[in-house]
Write an enzyme that holds these catalytic residues in place. Structure first.
Site, PDB file in Angstrom:
ATOM      1  N   GLY A  64     -55.853   3.754  42.025  1.00 41.30           N
ATOM      2  CA  GLY A  64     -56.853   3.426  43.022  1.00 41.30           C
ATOM      3  C   GLY A  64     -58.050   2.715  42.426  1.00 41.30           C
ATOM      4  N   ASP A  65     -59.099   2.569  43.239  1.00 41.90           N
ATOM      5  CA  ASP A  65     -60.279   1.820  42.824  1.00 41.90           C
ATOM      6  C   ASP A  65     -60.980   2.468  41.628  1.00 41.90           C
ATOM      7  OD1 ASP A  65     -59.971  -0.119  44.858  1.00 41.90           O
ATOM      8  OD2 ASP A  65     -60.854   1.250  46.318  1.00 41.90           O
ATOM      9  N   GLY A  66     -60.934   3.790  41.530  1.00 41.15           N
ATOM     10  CA  GLY A  66     -61.534   4.465  40.395  1.00 41.15           C
ATOM     11  C   GLY A  66     -60.846   4.126  39.088  1.00 41.15           C
ATOM     12  N   THR A  67     -59.519   4.066  39.113  1.00 39.10           N
ATOM     13  CA  THR A  67     -58.759   3.689  37.916  1.00 39.10           C
ATOM     14  C   THR A  67     -59.064   2.249  37.521  1.00 39.10           C
ATOM     15  OG1 THR A  67     -56.983   5.224  38.471  1.00 39.10           O
ATOM     16  CG2 THR A  67     -56.439   3.443  36.949  1.00 39.10           C
ATOM     17  N   HIS A  69     -61.805   0.588  38.128  1.00 43.14           N
ATOM     18  CA  HIS A  69     -63.160   0.556  37.584  1.00 43.14           C
ATOM     19  C   HIS A  69     -63.189   1.063  36.141  1.00 43.14           C
ATOM     20  CE1 HIS A  69     -67.545   0.673  37.700  1.00 43.14           C
ATOM     21  NE2 HIS A  69     -67.489   1.879  37.178  1.00 43.14           N
ATOM     22  N   THR A  91     -56.047   4.876  47.719  1.00 41.27           N
ATOM     23  CA  THR A  91     -56.260   4.957  49.170  1.00 41.27           C
ATOM     24  C   THR A  91     -56.659   3.614  49.760  1.00 41.27           C
ATOM     25  OG1 THR A  91     -56.972   7.247  48.928  1.00 41.27           O
ATOM     26  CG2 THR A  91     -57.541   6.154  50.986  1.00 41.27           C
ATOM     27  N   ASP A 214     -67.461 -17.518  43.071  1.00 43.15           N
ATOM     28  CA  ASP A 214     -68.459 -18.550  43.402  1.00 43.15           C
ATOM     29  C   ASP A 214     -69.771 -18.378  42.648  1.00 43.15           C
ATOM     30  OD1 ASP A 214     -69.460 -16.315  44.637  1.00 43.15           O
ATOM     31  OD2 ASP A 214     -69.705 -17.223  46.619  1.00 43.15           O
ATOM     32  N   GLU A 271     -67.541   4.731  42.411  1.00 37.27           N
ATOM     33  CA  GLU A 271     -67.822   5.670  41.328  1.00 37.27           C
ATOM     34  C   GLU A 271     -69.329   5.885  41.181  1.00 37.27           C
ATOM     35  OE1 GLU A 271     -65.170   7.146  39.439  1.00 37.27           O
ATOM     36  OE2 GLU A 271     -64.189   6.262  41.187  1.00 37.27           O
TER      37      GLU A 271
END
Length: 299
Positions: A64-67, A69, A91, A214, A271
């Site tokens: 997930g996003d925590g991993t 990061h 998730t 950008d 996080e």
């Protein structure tokens, strides 16, 4: 041709890794000229991770996003940073969506094999880096409330933002000073978001026009509006011109100083990022990442 070295990172104790699926991912990668080393982040030190990333062609964060990061912090500090890739396994998978990576992990591995890359901006504050967003205010309050209730796994992050907003009649405003290279805002707010990616909680909630290469952030300040009004704003998905929405300050910047009274907890890609005050800078096209179908990128 000699094998290209890949390190596949995951948290096996995070409840997000299916061993059979992991084996399928490794098999998909190794059918080409890749040599895959598995790295379970649950039982490795920072020194182990840094050592494992040396001389790698690609480092993959599976989870997930925590991993994502966690792995980013180490990739970016390599003397010669490898290509960074994401295999979604959480998730929301927010930045994987911005990259147009398939949500199916095996299909994402098939995309990585193609080695289609793009130079990506990253954000930095203190010694932390982020790909997707930086937030203070209501974004951290709803995260904490849902973490305590345990509903994230069933609702998804954006759903629990909306669920929490509906139950908050009067979000507590704070005093904020936002000084940037393009604009200065001083006043009350209930949330400040600095975006690089397009997705929050799996949908284009705040920054659906954001461009990850950008060289600028999209910055959103939500003033002291009612939770019901905020709920309607977010549910409407902030489409083409958020500047026209009442109670919203929206602009773009590359260097941002944020000071608040009282100090606010920071949410960085989901996080804990410490507390304000903080200076945020963008590092343009600072990392090479694997992307999905480029024909899907929003213009």
């Amino acid at each position: 041709m000699s094998d290209l070295q890949i390190t596949l990172c995951f948290h096996e104790d995070a409840g997000q890794v299916d061993r059979d699926r992991l084996n399928d991912i490794v098999s998909t990668l190794e059918r080409t000229h890749f040599s895959v080393t598995e790295l379970n982040l649950a039982n490795t030190t920072n020194q182990d991770i840094n050592s494992a990333f040396q001389d790698n062609h690609i480092v993959i964060a599976y989870g997930g996003d925590g991993t994502v990061h966690h792995v980013l912090q180490h990739v970016i500090n390599c003397p010669k940073p490898p290509i960074f890739a994401i295999i979604p396994g959480g998730t929301a998978n927010d930045f994987a969506r911005t990259l147009n990576m398939p949500m199916n992990p095996v299909k994402a591995a098939e995309m990585i094999v193609k080695q289609q890359t793009k130079q990506i901006d990253i954000g930095q504050f203190n010694d932390r880096y982020f790909l997707n967003f930086f937030g203070i205010g209501l974004v951290t309050e709803t995260k904490q409330a849902v973490s305590e209730s345990g509903t994230k796994a069933t609702l998804g992050r954006f759903s629990y933002y909306l669920s929490s907003l509906q139950s908050l009649n009067a979000p507590e405003p704070f005093s904020v000073s936002v000084k940037s290279d393009t604009r200065h805002y001083e006043g009350d707010a209930i949330m400040v978001m600095v975006g690089n990616g397009q997705y929050t909680g799996g949908v284009r909630a705040f920054f659906n026009q954001a461009d990850m290469s950008d060289g600028a952030f999209d910055l959103l300040i939500i003033k002291n509006v009612s939770a019901r009004s905020l709920f309607e704003i977010i549910k409407a998905n902030i489409t083409t011109d958020p500047k026209q929405l009442e109670g919203i300050e929206y602009f773009r910047a590359t260097d941002i100083d944020i000071t608040t009274t009282p100090p606010q907890q920071i949410d960085c890609d989901g996080e804990d990022g410490g507390t304000t005050p903080v200076n945020i800078t963008i590092l343009p096209q600072h990392i090479t990442m694997i992307t999905g179908d480029t024909s899907l990128f929003q213009k």
